[in-house]
Enzyme design. Structure first.
Site, PDB file in Angstrom:
ATOM      1  N   SER A 136       0.859  -1.186   0.000  1.00  0.00           N
ATOM      2  CA  SER A 136       0.000   0.000   0.000  1.00  0.00           C
ATOM      3  C   SER A 136       0.889   1.227   0.000  1.00  0.00           C
ATOM      4  CB  SER A 136      -0.885   0.010   1.254  1.00  0.00           C
ATOM      5  OG  SER A 136      -1.517   1.260   1.433  1.00  0.00           O
ATOM      6  N   TYR A 149      -2.323  -0.904  10.280  1.00  0.00           N
ATOM      7  CA  TYR A 149      -2.237  -0.951   8.823  1.00  0.00           C
ATOM      8  C   TYR A 149      -0.932  -0.335   8.330  1.00  0.00           C
ATOM      9  CZ  TYR A 149      -3.826  -0.690   3.950  1.00  0.00           C
ATOM     10  OH  TYR A 149      -3.940  -0.836   2.592  1.00  0.00           O
ATOM     11  N   LYS A 153       2.048  -2.559   6.542  1.00  0.00           N
ATOM     12  CA  LYS A 153       2.346  -2.283   5.136  1.00  0.00           C
ATOM     13  C   LYS A 153       3.794  -1.823   4.959  1.00  0.00           C
ATOM     14  CE  LYS A 153      -1.557  -3.509   3.341  1.00  0.00           C
ATOM     15  NZ  LYS A 153      -1.646  -4.693   2.446  1.00  0.00           N
TER      16      LYS A 153
END
Length: 255
Positions: A136, A149, A153
């Site tokens: 991401s 997150y 990532k």
């Protein structure tokens, strides 16, 4: 690498980026497209659209990944391209409980590790292959309001870099996909969030970008080209970049 006549595995293929990738590879003439997902009904729907094969896969379980690879290679064909795409979003910060941190770590990071552990040695023996890992833009920048997150990532990008450094000159192609917001079930309801600042793009556009990267053996895939500018701004003045991110935090209400 050429997609035509190849055998491709796509994890997280039930919807979103994974579904877009599976459809694109089928359009380009891949001989076999394996649509893998814990949502087996969704995987079957994707496979039915493209004439592919649906297999159930829980990427939190290393043995499930190992069994999938063995099943495909024993019963279908040697895997030319493995797209480790499955991922989840967990909101919050350090207060997120340990079980949720472990869950997102297993899905967003360890699934890539386990796929490489059981896939790369096979590819090396055959003289080559390709690994496409979905990370991401949060792995290059960060994610306001979602520490688990952003952290996972970052780790996913780091592992992809390590793969490319270690095996990229031994016939193993490696690309890491780092988009901002892409329309999917994961981003439903986040159309006005900070991740959508530069627009929420469609999975088919992401798939086009991935194909170009694979064909050219490009490491970094940036469907949102602005991300490169943000990376350069971050590297040139880290303090100013953090101040700018704090302003975005205040604008979008993320903590």
């Amino acid at each position: 690498m050429q997609i035509q006549d190849s055998c491709v595995v796509v994890t997280g293929a039930a919807n979103g980026i994974g579904k877009g990738l599976a459809q694109k590879f089928a359009e380009m003439g891949a001989a076999h497209v394996i649509c893998a997902d814990i949502d087996i009904d969704g995987a079957k729907q994707t496979a039915a659209l493209i004439g592919g094969t649906a297999l159930e896969l829980d990427v939190r379980d290393e043995m499930s990944i190992k069994d999938l690879i063995e099943t495909v290679e024993d019963r279908i064909a040697p895997i030319d391209l493995f797209c480790s795409n499955a991922g989840i979003l967990t909101l919050g910060g350090f207060e997120v409980d340990n079980d949720e941190w472990q869950k997102i770590w297993d899905i967003n990071v360890m699934s890539h590790v386990w796929a490489a552990r059981h896939m790369v040695p096979r590819m090396l023996k055959r003289g080559g292959g390709y690994m496409l890992n979905t990370a991401s833009a949060a792995g290059l920048l960060n994610q306001i309001g979602a520490a688990p997150y952003g952290v996972t990532k970052h780790a996913a990008v780091g592992f992809a870099e390590w793969l490319a450094i270690t095996y990229g000159d031994q016939g193993i192609g490696v690309s890491v996909l780092c988009p901002q917001a892409v329309r999917s079930e994961m981003t439903r309801g986040f159309e006005e969030s900070v991740a959508s600042l530069d627009g929420m793009i469609e999975p088919d556009h992401v798939a086009d970008c991935c194909v170009k990267a694979i064909e050219n053996n490009d490491f970094l895939v940036l469907p949102h080209p602005q991300v490169k500018e943000y990376m350069q701004a971050k590297a040139s003045n880290y303090g100013r970049w953090i101040t700018g991110m704090q302003k975005l935090r205040d604008k979008f209400g993320g903590r």
